[in-house]
Design an enzyme around this catalytic site. Structure first.
Site, mmCIF file in Angstrom:
data_model
loop_
_atom_site.group_PDB
_atom_site.id
_atom_site.type_symbol
_atom_site.label_atom_id
_atom_site.label_comp_id
_atom_site.label_asym_id
_atom_site.label_seq_id
_atom_site.Cartn_x
_atom_site.Cartn_y
_atom_site.Cartn_z
ATOM 1 N N LYS A 52 0.810 -1.086 0.013
ATOM 2 C CA LYS A 52 0.043 -0.064 -0.060
ATOM 3 C C LYS A 52 0.910 1.248 0.165
ATOM 4 O O LYS A 52 0.501 2.279 -0.243
ATOM 5 C CB LYS A 52 -0.928 -0.003 1.226
ATOM 6 C CG LYS A 52 -1.882 -0.978 1.139
ATOM 7 C CD LYS A 52 -2.803 -0.907 2.758
ATOM 8 C CE LYS A 52 -3.754 -1.942 2.820
ATOM 9 N NZ LYS A 52 -4.384 -1.874 4.117
ATOM 10 N N ASP A 109 7.921 2.428 -2.789
ATOM 11 C CA ASP A 109 7.882 3.613 -1.626
ATOM 12 C C ASP A 109 9.295 3.685 -1.018
ATOM 13 O O ASP A 109 9.735 4.936 -0.875
ATOM 14 C CB ASP A 109 6.812 3.467 -0.575
ATOM 15 C CG ASP A 109 6.714 2.208 0.209
ATOM 16 O OD1 ASP A 109 7.420 1.321 -0.355
ATOM 17 O OD2 ASP A 109 6.080 1.900 1.020
ATOM 18 N N ASP A 112 14.459 -0.999 1.839
ATOM 19 C CA ASP A 112 15.439 -1.158 2.755
ATOM 20 C C ASP A 112 16.233 -2.086 2.406
ATOM 21 O O ASP A 112 17.734 -1.724 2.161
ATOM 22 C CB ASP A 112 14.446 -1.828 3.841
ATOM 23 C CG ASP A 112 13.570 -0.800 4.402
ATOM 24 O OD1 ASP A 112 13.840 0.418 4.913
ATOM 25 O OD2 ASP A 112 12.214 -1.198 4.727
ATOM 26 N N VAL A 162 10.778 5.225 9.223
ATOM 27 C CA VAL A 162 10.114 6.425 8.721
ATOM 28 C C VAL A 162 8.573 6.165 8.429
ATOM 29 O O VAL A 162 8.263 5.029 8.007
ATOM 30 C CB VAL A 162 10.921 7.240 7.599
ATOM 31 C CG1 VAL A 162 12.168 7.829 7.922
ATOM 32 C CG2 VAL A 162 10.971 6.316 6.463
ATOM 33 N N ARG A 174 0.033 7.185 6.972
ATOM 34 C CA ARG A 174 0.201 7.351 5.559
ATOM 35 C C ARG A 174 -0.335 8.825 5.206
ATOM 36 O O ARG A 174 0.329 8.918 4.030
ATOM 37 C CB ARG A 174 -0.751 6.390 5.061
ATOM 38 C CG ARG A 174 -0.309 4.742 4.989
ATOM 39 C CD ARG A 174 -1.082 3.754 4.263
ATOM 40 N NE ARG A 174 -1.082 2.566 4.543
ATOM 41 C CZ ARG A 174 -0.150 1.669 4.292
ATOM 42 N NH1 ARG A 174 1.033 2.044 3.611
ATOM 43 N NH2 ARG A 174 0.086 0.440 4.766
#
Length: 190
Positions: A52, A109, A112, A162, A174
């Site tokens: 999402k 998004d 990592d 974050v 969000r």
């Protein structure tokens, strides 16, 4: 920069330092859109949003691309409700469109460890796209075991957990218009 000066939730003790401001996001996304427009001139790329977290970024990015684009979404899970990846990636929602012969841009998004991205690349390349690139809003510095080979990157950020601008903790935060450090329960820095 404090949360208050960023126009955010000054009263929320779980939110720490702003890493990327709303203005920085707008400016960099416009630059990425211009770059995609130039790089894919004469083509109609398929933007694949990774749900999402990437939905906010993908919506804003798409509006800056001056080409006909199509959209599809997939959801993968590697976090669950934790703030650290489990290392196990699974597809929760697959694509609806056929990728064969398409110019595909995965809109992510955050990168990592790069494990989810590596899995996605292998999976999508097996579907025979004409090309496959990744546009990641955020890349955490120093966490990838290997170079993630990203053509389009919004920002490199320190390896903090974050939230904001699509990124969440248990579905919260969000909607923040900026990206900031999460310091609440379950945080690696809490």
């Amino acid at each position: 920069m404090s949360i208050a000066t960023a126009g955010g939730s000054a009263g929320d003790p779980n939110l720490g330092e702003v890493v990327v401001t709303e203005a920085q996001l707008r400016e960099r996304i416009a630059q990425l859109g211009a770059q995609l427009t130039a790089d894919y001139s004469g083509r109609a790329p398929l933007l694949v949003g990774v749900l999402k977290g990437a939905f906010v970024f993908m919506a804003d990015l798409a509006r800056t691309v001056r080409l006909p684009v199509e959209f599809d979404f997939m959801a993968v899970a590697s976090y669950g409700s934790a703030t650290k990846t489990s290392g196990v990636v699974r597809i929760v929602k697959d694509l609806d469109l056929d990728l064969t012969g398409r110019d595909v841009i995965v809109v992510e998004d955050i990168v990592d460890s790069g494990l989810t991205l590596a899995y996605l690349r292998r999976n999508l390349l097996a579907r025979n796209p004409a090309s496959l690139e990744v546009c990641a809003l955020l890349v955490k510095e120093g966490l990838q075991g290997q170079d993630p080979d990203l053509r389009y990157v919004g920002f490199s950020i320190p390896p903090a957990f974050v939230v904001g601008y699509g990124l969440d903790v248990d579905e919260r935060y969000r909607n923040l218009p900026f990206v900031c450090v999460y310091e609440g329960p379950g945080s690696p820095v809490a």
